[in-house]
Write a protein that holds these residues in place. Structure first.
Motif, PDB file in Angstrom:
ATOM      1  N   SER A  27      -1.996 -13.404   8.736  1.00 42.07           N
ATOM      2  CA  SER A  27      -1.632 -13.660  10.213  1.00 42.07           C
ATOM      3  C   SER A  27      -1.784 -12.318  10.737  1.00 42.07           C
ATOM      4  N   HIS A  28      -1.415 -11.101  10.328  1.00 39.84           N
ATOM      5  CA  HIS A  28      -1.862  -9.887  10.943  1.00 39.84           C
ATOM      6  C   HIS A  28      -3.278  -9.819  11.175  1.00 39.84           C
ATOM      7  N   LEU A  29      -3.931 -10.064  10.460  1.00 44.55           N
ATOM      8  CA  LEU A  29      -5.551  -9.901  10.749  1.00 44.55           C
ATOM      9  C   LEU A  29      -5.926 -10.736  11.722  1.00 44.55           C
ATOM     10  N   TRP A  62      -2.964 -13.698  -3.265  1.00 45.69           N
ATOM     11  CA  TRP A  62      -4.374 -13.644  -3.549  1.00 45.69           C
ATOM     12  C   TRP A  62      -5.160 -14.483  -2.572  1.00 45.69           C
ATOM     13  N   GLU A  63      -4.757 -15.879  -2.245  1.00 45.11           N
ATOM     14  CA  GLU A  63      -5.585 -16.640  -1.430  1.00 45.11           C
ATOM     15  C   GLU A  63      -5.824 -15.873  -0.020  1.00 45.11           C
ATOM     16  N   GLU A  64      -4.821 -15.004   0.217  1.00 43.64           N
ATOM     17  CA  GLU A  64      -4.983 -14.543   1.752  1.00 43.64           C
ATOM     18  C   GLU A  64      -6.033 -13.074   1.425  1.00 43.64           C
ATOM     19  N   VAL A  65      -5.969 -12.403   0.362  1.00 43.27           N
ATOM     20  CA  VAL A  65      -6.950 -11.516  -0.039  1.00 43.27           C
ATOM     21  C   VAL A  65      -8.583 -11.993  -0.066  1.00 43.27           C
ATOM     22  N   GLU A  66      -8.594 -13.321  -0.768  1.00 44.46           N
ATOM     23  CA  GLU A  66      -9.863 -13.839  -0.521  1.00 44.46           C
ATOM     24  C   GLU A  66     -10.602 -14.465   1.198  1.00 44.46           C
ATOM     25  N   GLU A  67      -9.272 -14.905   1.644  1.00 42.32           N
ATOM     26  CA  GLU A  67      -9.522 -15.495   3.173  1.00 42.32           C
ATOM     27  C   GLU A  67      -9.807 -14.042   4.023  1.00 42.32           C
ATOM     28  N   ILE A  68      -9.084 -13.003   3.858  1.00 44.98           N
ATOM     29  CA  ILE A  68      -9.320 -11.839   4.496  1.00 44.98           C
ATOM     30  C   ILE A  68     -10.729 -11.338   4.281  1.00 44.98           C
ATOM     31  N   ALA A  69     -11.247 -11.342   2.928  1.00 45.38           N
ATOM     32  CA  ALA A  69     -12.629 -10.998   2.799  1.00 45.38           C
ATOM     33  C   ALA A  69     -13.589 -11.875   3.441  1.00 45.38           C
ATOM     34  N   ARG A  70     -13.303 -13.012   3.785  1.00 40.47           N
ATOM     35  CA  ARG A  70     -14.239 -14.034   4.294  1.00 40.47           C
ATOM     36  C   ARG A  70     -14.207 -13.544   5.775  1.00 40.47           C
ATOM     37  N   MET A  71     -13.124 -13.036   6.262  1.00 37.58           N
ATOM     38  CA  MET A  71     -12.998 -12.932   7.712  1.00 37.58           C
ATOM     39  C   MET A  71     -13.686 -11.423   8.102  1.00 37.58           C
ATOM     40  N   LEU A 117     -11.405  15.628   9.581  1.00 41.80           N
ATOM     41  CA  LEU A 117     -12.540  15.635   8.850  1.00 41.80           C
ATOM     42  C   LEU A 117     -13.708  14.812   9.172  1.00 41.80           C
ATOM     43  N   LEU A 118     -13.520  13.379   9.623  1.00 41.59           N
ATOM     44  CA  LEU A 118     -14.219  12.395   9.929  1.00 41.59           C
ATOM     45  C   LEU A 118     -14.289  11.904  11.104  1.00 41.59           C
ATOM     46  N   GLY A 119     -13.525  12.326  12.290  1.00 41.84           N
ATOM     47  CA  GLY A 119     -13.405  11.997  13.725  1.00 41.84           C
ATOM     48  C   GLY A 119     -12.990  10.247  13.779  1.00 41.84           C
ATOM     49  N   MET A 120     -12.264  10.051  12.542  1.00 43.44           N
ATOM     50  CA  MET A 120     -11.985   8.427  12.685  1.00 43.44           C
ATOM     51  C   MET A 120     -10.387   8.224  13.063  1.00 43.44           C
ATOM     52  N   GLU A 121     -10.156   7.049  13.603  1.00 44.69           N
ATOM     53  CA  GLU A 121      -8.789   6.780  14.056  1.00 44.69           C
ATOM     54  C   GLU A 121      -8.646   5.540  13.129  1.00 44.69           C
ATOM     55  N   ALA A 122      -6.854   5.331  13.080  1.00 41.15           N
ATOM     56  CA  ALA A 122      -6.553   4.271  12.308  1.00 41.15           C
ATOM     57  C   ALA A 122      -6.063   3.279  13.255  1.00 41.15           C
ATOM     58  N   VAL A 123      -6.468   1.849  13.072  1.00 35.71           N
ATOM     59  CA  VAL A 123      -5.687   0.802  13.711  1.00 35.71           C
ATOM     60  C   VAL A 123      -4.778   0.234  12.758  1.00 35.71           C
ATOM     61  N   VAL A 124      -3.557   0.391  13.058  1.00 35.85           N
ATOM     62  CA  VAL A 124      -2.297   0.143  12.089  1.00 35.85           C
ATOM     63  C   VAL A 124      -1.949  -1.360  12.392  1.00 35.85           C
ATOM     64  N   VAL A 125      -2.136  -1.979  11.262  1.00 38.97           N
ATOM     65  CA  VAL A 125      -2.062  -3.454  11.271  1.00 38.97           C
ATOM     66  C   VAL A 125      -1.043  -3.769  10.382  1.00 38.97           C
TER      67      VAL A 125
END
Length: 183
Positions: A87-89, A139-148, A46-54
């Protein structure tokens, strides 16, 4: 917060730092995201998008070939897997930043090669990760991922169908606190 602005940008394939069209229009997600396990490739059709599996154990290796096999995850179960971790991101972003994108598996479902951080418009984080037994990214990683994500011009979306459970799991006093890091 409304995610409608990030959704329309993701469909266009442009991140918030880039007005140019991308070679690949992709989002990043955990290998157990319902988008890749249960939506029958609708994002691609539908959108022509691809998934980058992480994430952990997201791909199997056959010789030099790396494959993501959602059917194997459905057949064999996913409960032993961990949720998306910082670490995955970091691995994904550093591979794209330093030009070593060959370490990144091809996209799903059309096996395209992501070559730049600009190919990824959105990171989707499921809270909690249903298929792995309701586990939460710390949670600390959720916030750091947001920053990244912000630093790299990538929208950060919470697939929060069970956000009330996640909020309780984090010990937050309100869902608003859990929703805070996301677009």
């Amino acid at each position: 917060r409304s995610s409608s602005s990030s959704s329309s940008s993701a469909v266009r394939g442009g991140g918030h730092n880039s007005g140019e069209d991308r070679t690949i229009s992709a989002f990043a997600c955990h290998p157990t995201s319902h988008l890749v396990l249960h939506e029958n490739n609708a994002f691609s059709e539908l959108l022509g998008m691809e998934a980058v599996v992480v994430g952990p154990d997201s791909c199997s290796t056959k010789g030099d070939e790396v494959n993501y096999d959602p059917q194997a995850l459905k057949d064999n179960g996913c409960y032993g897997m961990e949720p998306i971790r910082l670490s995955h991101l970091k691995e994904l972003f550093s591979s794209l930043d330093d030009g070593s994108s060959s370490r990144i598996p091809p996209t799903y479902p059309n096996l395209k090669q992501v070559s730049s951080i600009d190919d990824i418009s959105t990171l989707i984080l499921e809270l909690p990760h249903r298929e792995v037994g309701g586990k939460l990214t710390p949670w600390e990683e959720v916030e750091e991922i947001a920053r990244m994500c912000n630093e790299h011009g990538i929208y950060y979306h919470c697939d929060g169908a069970r956000i009330f459970e996640a909020s309780a799991g984090y010990g937050h006093k309100s869902v608003k606190q859990t929703d805070h890091p996301f677009e």
